[in-house]
Design a protein around this motif. Structure first.
Motif, PDB file in Angstrom:
ATOM      1  N   ALA A 131      49.530  19.502  42.681  1.00  0.00           N
ATOM      2  CA  ALA A 131      49.467  20.815  42.041  1.00  0.00           C
ATOM      3  C   ALA A 131      48.893  20.697  40.632  1.00  0.00           C
ATOM      4  N   LEU A 132      48.102  21.671  40.242  1.00  0.00           N
ATOM      5  CA  LEU A 132      47.569  21.743  38.891  1.00  0.00           C
ATOM      6  C   LEU A 132      48.637  22.291  37.953  1.00  0.00           C
ATOM      7  N   PRO A 133      48.501  22.090  36.658  1.00  0.00           N
ATOM      8  CA  PRO A 133      49.471  22.654  35.712  1.00  0.00           C
ATOM      9  C   PRO A 133      49.592  24.162  35.874  1.00  0.00           C
ATOM     10  N   ARG A 134      50.833  24.673  35.824  1.00  0.00           N
ATOM     11  CA  ARG A 134      51.056  26.101  36.057  1.00  0.00           C
ATOM     12  C   ARG A 134      50.260  26.987  35.097  1.00  0.00           C
ATOM     13  N   PRO A 135      50.214  26.700  33.784  1.00  0.00           N
ATOM     14  CA  PRO A 135      49.443  27.569  32.881  1.00  0.00           C
ATOM     15  C   PRO A 135      47.980  27.700  33.293  1.00  0.00           C
ATOM     16  N   LEU A 136      47.389  26.604  33.760  1.00  0.00           N
ATOM     17  CA  LEU A 136      45.982  26.649  34.176  1.00  0.00           C
ATOM     18  C   LEU A 136      45.820  27.504  35.431  1.00  0.00           C
ATOM     19  N   VAL A 137      46.705  27.304  36.397  1.00  0.00           N
ATOM     20  CA  VAL A 137      46.632  28.077  37.640  1.00  0.00           C
ATOM     21  C   VAL A 137      46.812  29.567  37.357  1.00  0.00           C
ATOM     22  N   VAL A 138      47.813  29.892  36.535  1.00  0.00           N
ATOM     23  CA  VAL A 138      48.092  31.296  36.217  1.00  0.00           C
ATOM     24  C   VAL A 138      46.911  31.933  35.510  1.00  0.00           C
ATOM     25  N   GLU A 139      46.326  31.216  34.552  1.00  0.00           N
ATOM     26  CA  GLU A 139      45.220  31.793  33.788  1.00  0.00           C
ATOM     27  C   GLU A 139      43.985  32.005  34.652  1.00  0.00           C
ATOM     28  N   VAL A 140      43.683  31.047  35.521  1.00  0.00           N
ATOM     29  CA  VAL A 140      42.495  31.170  36.376  1.00  0.00           C
ATOM     30  C   VAL A 140      42.674  32.306  37.389  1.00  0.00           C
ATOM     31  N   LEU A 141      43.820  32.313  38.086  1.00  0.00           N
ATOM     32  CA  LEU A 141      44.042  33.342  39.094  1.00  0.00           C
ATOM     33  C   LEU A 141      44.192  34.725  38.461  1.00  0.00           C
ATOM     34  N   SER A 142      44.806  34.791  37.296  1.00  0.00           N
ATOM     35  CA  SER A 142      44.956  36.079  36.622  1.00  0.00           C
ATOM     36  C   SER A 142      43.607  36.619  36.165  1.00  0.00           C
ATOM     37  N   SER A 143      42.744  35.741  35.688  1.00  0.00           N
ATOM     38  CA  SER A 143      41.396  36.167  35.313  1.00  0.00           C
ATOM     39  C   SER A 143      40.644  36.700  36.523  1.00  0.00           C
ATOM     40  N   ALA A 144      40.863  36.051  37.672  1.00  0.00           N
ATOM     41  CA  ALA A 144      40.231  36.528  38.905  1.00  0.00           C
ATOM     42  C   ALA A 144      40.749  37.912  39.281  1.00  0.00           C
ATOM     43  N   LEU A 145      42.053  38.144  39.081  1.00  0.00           N
ATOM     44  CA  LEU A 145      42.629  39.456  39.390  1.00  0.00           C
ATOM     45  C   LEU A 145      42.068  40.536  38.465  1.00  0.00           C
ATOM     46  N   VAL A 146      41.918  40.198  37.183  1.00  0.00           N
ATOM     47  CA  VAL A 146      41.339  41.161  36.242  1.00  0.00           C
ATOM     48  C   VAL A 146      39.907  41.495  36.646  1.00  0.00           C
ATOM     49  N   GLY A 147      39.138  40.462  36.983  1.00  0.00           N
ATOM     50  CA  GLY A 147      37.758  40.699  37.408  1.00  0.00           C
ATOM     51  C   GLY A 147      37.681  41.512  38.681  1.00  0.00           C
ATOM     52  N   LEU A 148      38.545  41.196  39.651  1.00  0.00           N
ATOM     53  CA  LEU A 148      38.552  41.921  40.910  1.00  0.00           C
ATOM     54  C   LEU A 148      38.972  43.376  40.694  1.00  0.00           C
ATOM     55  N   GLY A 149      40.045  43.577  39.897  1.00  0.00           N
ATOM     56  CA  GLY A 149      40.495  44.937  39.621  1.00  0.00           C
ATOM     57  C   GLY A 149      39.433  45.758  38.909  1.00  0.00           C
ATOM     58  N   THR A 150      38.765  45.148  37.923  1.00  0.00           N
ATOM     59  CA  THR A 150      37.709  45.853  37.189  1.00  0.00           C
ATOM     60  C   THR A 150      36.541  46.208  38.102  1.00  0.00           C
ATOM     61  N   PHE A 151      36.159  45.262  38.958  1.00  0.00           N
ATOM     62  CA  PHE A 151      35.069  45.528  39.903  1.00  0.00           C
ATOM     63  C   PHE A 151      35.414  46.692  40.818  1.00  0.00           C
ATOM     64  N   TRP A 152      36.640  46.693  41.347  1.00  0.00           N
ATOM     65  CA  TRP A 152      37.044  47.773  42.241  1.00  0.00           C
ATOM     66  C   TRP A 152      37.112  49.115  41.509  1.00  0.00           C
ATOM     67  N   ILE A 153      37.584  49.100  40.264  1.00  0.00           N
ATOM     68  CA  ILE A 153      37.639  50.350  39.500  1.00  0.00           C
ATOM     69  C   ILE A 153      36.249  50.939  39.344  1.00  0.00           C
ATOM     70  N   VAL A 154      35.318  50.130  38.858  1.00  0.00           N
ATOM     71  CA  VAL A 154      33.962  50.610  38.592  1.00  0.00           C
ATOM     72  C   VAL A 154      33.261  51.022  39.876  1.00  0.00           C
ATOM     73  N   SER A 155      33.384  50.203  40.924  1.00  0.00           N
ATOM     74  CA  SER A 155      32.687  50.500  42.177  1.00  0.00           C
ATOM     75  C   SER A 155      33.270  51.745  42.852  1.00  0.00           C
ATOM     76  N   ARG A 156      34.561  51.936  42.751  1.00  0.00           N
ATOM     77  CA  ARG A 156      35.177  53.091  43.416  1.00  0.00           C
ATOM     78  C   ARG A 156      34.971  54.382  42.625  1.00  0.00           C
ATOM     79  N   VAL A 157      34.650  54.274  41.366  1.00  0.00           N
ATOM     80  CA  VAL A 157      34.399  55.471  40.553  1.00  0.00           C
ATOM     81  C   VAL A 157      32.928  55.863  40.572  1.00  0.00           C
ATOM     82  N   TYR A 158      32.023  54.871  40.548  1.00  0.00           N
ATOM     83  CA  TYR A 158      30.611  55.172  40.351  1.00  0.00           C
ATOM     84  C   TYR A 158      29.715  54.866  41.541  1.00  0.00           C
ATOM     85  N   ILE A 159      30.232  54.219  42.589  1.00  0.00           N
ATOM     86  CA  ILE A 159      29.374  53.867  43.722  1.00  0.00           C
ATOM     87  C   ILE A 159      29.809  54.645  44.958  1.00  0.00           C
TER      88      ILE A 159
END
Length: 398
Positions: A370-398
């Motif tokens: 297992a990788l260090p928890r802080p690294l895993v949390v930061e990477v996966l959380s950044s992915a969630l922010v990116g995914l959420g932002t993509f869905w927000i923009v695409s669902r509003v403007y596309i």
């Protein structure tokens, strides 16, 4: 705690604004009654909706009736049902126009109802349909651009009407397991919970929230616009990821301002005529997002705060669950059984996903890969922010 309740009310005010806008955005109402091979349909249009057919002006009743005759139909098997009478205007409440259509089908088996009305003008248009076949009670369905046909069948029974209680449970399980946005949100809840106690709090809040709004929406008490709910679900995913990033980096102000700025810019674009969500909802969401992210960073034990916030998030996800059920026809006389079984299935699916996530983590730790928890949390959380932002923009403007 009081502050969080005020913030929840802000988001609730925005959601109510969205619902109000939905009622003037693009929707119509229909009632379909089948008696053997005969099909009678009535369509009710708000005046603002009817004006779309006259390029902003009030079209004549004849113009609307002709349009509906061209876009509303029925079939029996592969054969078209013929119009048994010309469309006619019938009495309607003030601010609405109502029209009646009648069809005669070759036989009473495998009847399907069709409507393409308004989709070429407003792709997000929704028609609320109530259907009764013979002496059976009414079932409800949504007619959308992606779901233009309603298969009634010979006996009027929907898939849900004939399903067993255990099939309702299985339906709830499948809904969670096949919903990437709900799985992403659960991942965020797992990442944000350092202890099982914290995880229990957030799962409890989420469960209470979606159970309440699922019941409200399915029973017809309160139904916001489905497309607004899809965007708000994406927002919950982005926020849960942003909170994890704040916990890891401590940069609450930067993250909060970024979230507020994105939503506020979207509100300004809406004032300029671009986008799907109403400006009041976007402004309310911006205030809620920034305030929550700032507040959660200042509270040492955020378990109770997250209980309230995930309850609010659960309210949003519950409306999404209800939309899928409505599209399958609501079962007459079995609403309580459906809600109980479906909710049990959703909870079982949630527990299964969370257990798999925790089990995989335990196995990786035990295998010392297992990788260090802080690294895993930061990477996966950044992915969630990116995914959420993509869905927000695409669902509003596309």
């Amino acid at each position: 705690m009081r502050t969080l309740l005020h913030l929840a009310l802000i988001l609730g005010w925005g959601l109510l604004g969205a619902t109000a806008s939905a009622h003037t955005r693009s929707e119509s109402y229909s009632v379909w009654e089948l008696s053997g091979p005969a099909v009678h349909a009535s369509f009710t249009l708000p005046d603002a909706e009817a004006a779309r057919l006259g390029d902003g002006a009030a079209p004549s009743d004849e113009r609307i009736a002709t349009y509906l005759a061209q876009h509303v139909s029925a079939t029996a098997g592969e054969q078209a049902c013929s119009a048994s009478a010309a469309p006619r205007t019938i009495a309607a409440s003030k601010g609405f126009r109502r029209f009646e259509l009648a069809f005669r089908c070759p036989d009473a088996s495998a009847i399907a109802l069709h409507s393409t009305a308004f989709f070429e003008l407003v792709p997000s248009h929704v028609t609320y349909a109530r259907i009764r076949n013979g002496n059976t009670g009414f079932v409800e369905q949504l007619i959308t651009n992606d779901h233009r046909d309603i298969e009634v069948g010979g006996d009027g029974a929907s898939v849900l009407q004939n399903a067993s209680f255990f099939e309702y449970i299985w339906l709830g399980i499948l809904h969670i397991l096949t919903g990437p946005d709900h799985i992403a949100f659960l991942l965020g809840l797992v990442l944000i919970s350092r202890k099982l106690r914290d995880l229990a709090f957030v799962i409890t809040g989420f469960t209470l929230g979606h159970s309440a709004t699922l019941a409200l929406a399915v029973t017809g008490v309160f139904r916001p616009h489905a497309e607004f709910i899809d965007v708000l679900i994406a927002l919950t995913i982005g926020l849960i990821g942003a909170e994890n990033i704040i916990a890891a980096s401590g940069r609450a102000r930067v993250v909060a301002i970024s979230a507020f700025g994105l939503l506020f810019v979207m509100a300004l674009l809406k004032f300029a005529g671009f986008g799907l969500l109403p400006a009041p909802l976007l402004i309310g969401a911006a205030i809620f997002a920034a305030s929550y992210l700032l507040l959660s960073n200042q509270v040492q034990d955020a378990a109770w705060i997250r209980l309230v916030v995930t309850l609010v998030f659960g309210l949003i996800h519950g409306f999404a669950f209800a939309t899928d059920l409505i599209e399958m026809h609501l079962p007459n006389g079995r609403m309580a059984e459906l809600l109980l079984g479906f909710n049990l299935g959703v909870e079982s699916g949630q527990l299964l996903i969370v257990s798999l996530m925790l089990g995989l983590t335990a196995l990786l730790i035990r295998a010392r890969v297992a990788l260090p928890r802080p690294l895993v949390v930061e990477v996966l959380s950044s992915a969630l922010v990116g995914l959420g932002t993509f869905w927000i923009v695409s669902r509003v403007y596309i």
